[in-house]
Design a protein around this motif. Sequence first.
Motif, short mmCIF file in Angstrom:
data_model
loop_
_atom_site.label_atom_id
_atom_site.label_comp_id
_atom_site.label_asym_id
_atom_site.label_seq_id
_atom_site.Cartn_x
_atom_site.Cartn_y
_atom_site.Cartn_z
N SER A 139 0.81 -1.20 0.05
CA SER A 139 0.00 0.00 -0.09
C SER A 139 0.95 1.33 -0.06
O SER A 139 0.51 2.38 -0.14
CB SER A 139 -0.94 0.17 1.25
OG SER A 139 -0.11 -0.05 2.41
N HIS A 140 2.01 1.08 0.19
CA HIS A 140 3.11 2.35 0.02
C HIS A 140 2.83 2.94 -1.33
O HIS A 140 2.91 2.46 -2.24
CB HIS A 140 4.65 1.75 0.22
CG HIS A 140 5.51 2.84 0.73
ND1 HIS A 140 5.97 3.71 -0.31
CD2 HIS A 140 6.09 3.25 1.85
CE1 HIS A 140 6.90 4.76 0.16
NE2 HIS A 140 6.87 4.29 1.57
N ASP A 141 3.09 4.42 -0.96
CA ASP A 141 2.93 5.29 -2.40
C ASP A 141 3.71 4.88 -3.44
O ASP A 141 3.29 4.80 -4.54
CB ASP A 141 2.88 6.71 -2.16
CG ASP A 141 1.46 7.23 -1.34
OD1 ASP A 141 0.62 6.33 -1.32
OD2 ASP A 141 1.75 8.30 -0.76
N LEU A 142 4.99 4.67 -2.93
CA LEU A 142 6.05 4.35 -4.01
C LEU A 142 5.67 3.06 -4.72
O LEU A 142 5.89 3.01 -5.96
CB LEU A 142 7.24 4.26 -3.37
CG LEU A 142 8.73 3.99 -4.52
CD1 LEU A 142 8.95 4.99 -5.22
CD2 LEU A 142 9.86 3.81 -3.44
N VAL A 143 5.48 1.96 -3.91
CA VAL A 143 5.12 0.77 -4.59
C VAL A 143 4.12 0.90 -5.59
O VAL A 143 3.95 0.40 -6.65
CB VAL A 143 4.98 -0.32 -3.42
CG1 VAL A 143 4.34 -1.66 -4.13
CG2 VAL A 143 6.03 -0.56 -2.68
N GLN A 144 2.80 1.62 -4.99
CA GLN A 144 1.75 1.74 -5.88
C GLN A 144 1.88 2.42 -7.32
O GLN A 144 1.46 2.04 -8.26
CB GLN A 144 0.73 2.56 -5.15
CG GLN A 144 -0.19 1.80 -3.90
CD GLN A 144 -1.12 0.43 -4.38
OE1 GLN A 144 -1.76 0.85 -5.33
NE2 GLN A 144 -0.79 -0.70 -4.04
N GLN A 145 2.71 3.52 -6.90
CA GLN A 145 2.94 4.34 -8.42
C GLN A 145 3.91 3.52 -9.23
O GLN A 145 3.86 3.75 -10.59
CB GLN A 145 3.54 5.62 -8.00
CG GLN A 145 2.64 6.60 -7.26
CD GLN A 145 3.28 7.80 -6.57
OE1 GLN A 145 4.64 8.34 -6.93
NE2 GLN A 145 2.71 8.34 -5.64
N THR A 146 4.92 2.83 -8.95
CA THR A 146 5.63 2.12 -9.67
C THR A 146 4.97 0.76 -10.27
O THR A 146 5.19 0.60 -11.57
CB THR A 146 6.88 1.52 -8.90
OG1 THR A 146 7.65 2.52 -8.09
CG2 THR A 146 7.82 0.78 -9.77
N MET A 147 4.26 0.23 -9.66
CA MET A 147 3.44 -0.80 -10.13
C MET A 147 2.36 -0.49 -11.34
O MET A 147 2.07 -1.26 -12.13
CB MET A 147 2.40 -1.52 -8.98
CG MET A 147 3.22 -2.32 -8.19
SD MET A 147 2.17 -2.97 -6.77
CE MET A 147 0.85 -3.97 -7.93
N GLU A 148 2.13 0.88 -11.38
CA GLU A 148 1.26 1.28 -12.64
C GLU A 148 1.80 1.26 -13.93
O GLU A 148 1.08 1.14 -14.73
CB GLU A 148 0.76 2.75 -12.23
CG GLU A 148 -0.08 2.83 -10.97
CD GLU A 148 -0.18 4.68 -10.76
OE1 GLU A 148 0.35 5.45 -11.31
OE2 GLU A 148 -1.27 4.74 -9.77
#
Length: 477
Positions: A139-148
Amino acid sequence: MFATAARNFVEEVDQGGLLIPVSGLNDTINLLTVVVKRKRFWFWQKAKYLPTDFILNDILTGDTPIKPVVLETDFIKYDGTYGDKISGSIEANILDKSNLNVEGQDSSKLKSSFGNLKKEEVEVQKLLRDSKGRLLDMSHDLVQQTMENHRQVFGIVKERILTTQLCSVIEEVQQSGQCGGGFDFCRPKGPKVTLKENGSLTKDSNVTMEIPISTTIAYALIELEIKHDGHFGLCLMSGTDGGFEVDGPAGEELMAVSRAHLNSSENKHLREAELERLRDHFNLLSALPAATRSSLLQHITNVMENRDAVSSLQQVLEQMCHDEKPDLDKGSATDSQKQNIQAILDLLEKSEGAKSAQGNQSTSALTALHLVVSAIDELPHECHAILVTCCNLTELQTLEQLVHCMSGNGELTLDSTGQAALTEDIFEKTKNLFAFGHMSLERDEDTVKTEMHSQTGHHALALCIAIKGLASLAKEG
């Protein structure tokens, strides 16, 4: 300037290896720093690395941080000097009544005095034990944004090369030009009048950048293979790609295609097929109006005189290919280089209607030029210095013939015109140029034999694309 110095350093000490040059002094690179690796527009381009403000512990669940064992060793003492010198002259006589002589010379020198460097590296076996069973915070923002973006993967810094003393990077640039002319004319029944004019322009710049102690020059990564539930593994083997787990056969197929392209590019027998697939791009460039092609070639040649400017142009074109607004201020190009880049963008805007179809895909002038500039950007510094001196019709035609020979049966018989064009000087220059792509040339009277070595990486393909693209802009008619 610093980015160029770091890139030159990596090319000297670890070309084709694992080290990644730092792209700017603003990048904070520590051990276990999380770096986003982004795959590029063309499969043969080197990946782009984007350091983040986080370390691995910041994106893990749980309260127990990983404390790596760090090994320190002396690396090397490094001082490097790189220079280019470009000169030219034009002399014209008009009906024996006037003469004009224009001379110009540009020289640049970049001296990197990094001094004694040391290497810090994580003990990988302990890191492997400590990370076993740990979970990423999905749920970390960095993880979410990279997964996109499926083209992005995570890596963590496992080693870095850093300075141990105050050091410097010095850039010296000298530009000079001289114009002289004389014009004679007579009035009826009047005295002969002679006008003479001589002018010169010299511009020097000397910039010194002091680099602090403990500045990272280059680093190496371990990529992460991440599951849906946050479990992750370290990609320990060279050539093993990380990434996020994807859903369904479509996603799996996409990853497989990407890896297949990368593997196929290492096979020397597929070079001809790769170039054939790109033929539509070269044809579109050669079909542009002669004046547009001439101007594009001139501006690109000007940009090629500075490697940072090439990278800035490549970045701007890539932004446009992704339908983003081009930002000339993001790169490190100088004002005069930005003028050349803007001139190229203006020419592209006028040619935006130029498109051709290949199968079910459409190729635009923007995509075609982006292909060529991206290939130029992949080449080593020394390769740039040679290639920029070959940007004329005669030499580019000769180089293009050798590219066809290289991707074909490896042998070229020169006719009388070809023999005259491939002078000893041009042959030696071409031989050195091709050597950077791990390709060799041998000449026996009217026959040239070419050979591509088995482990060429992407430099051979990039060089062939650059030559064919520039030759397309230099076509006659």
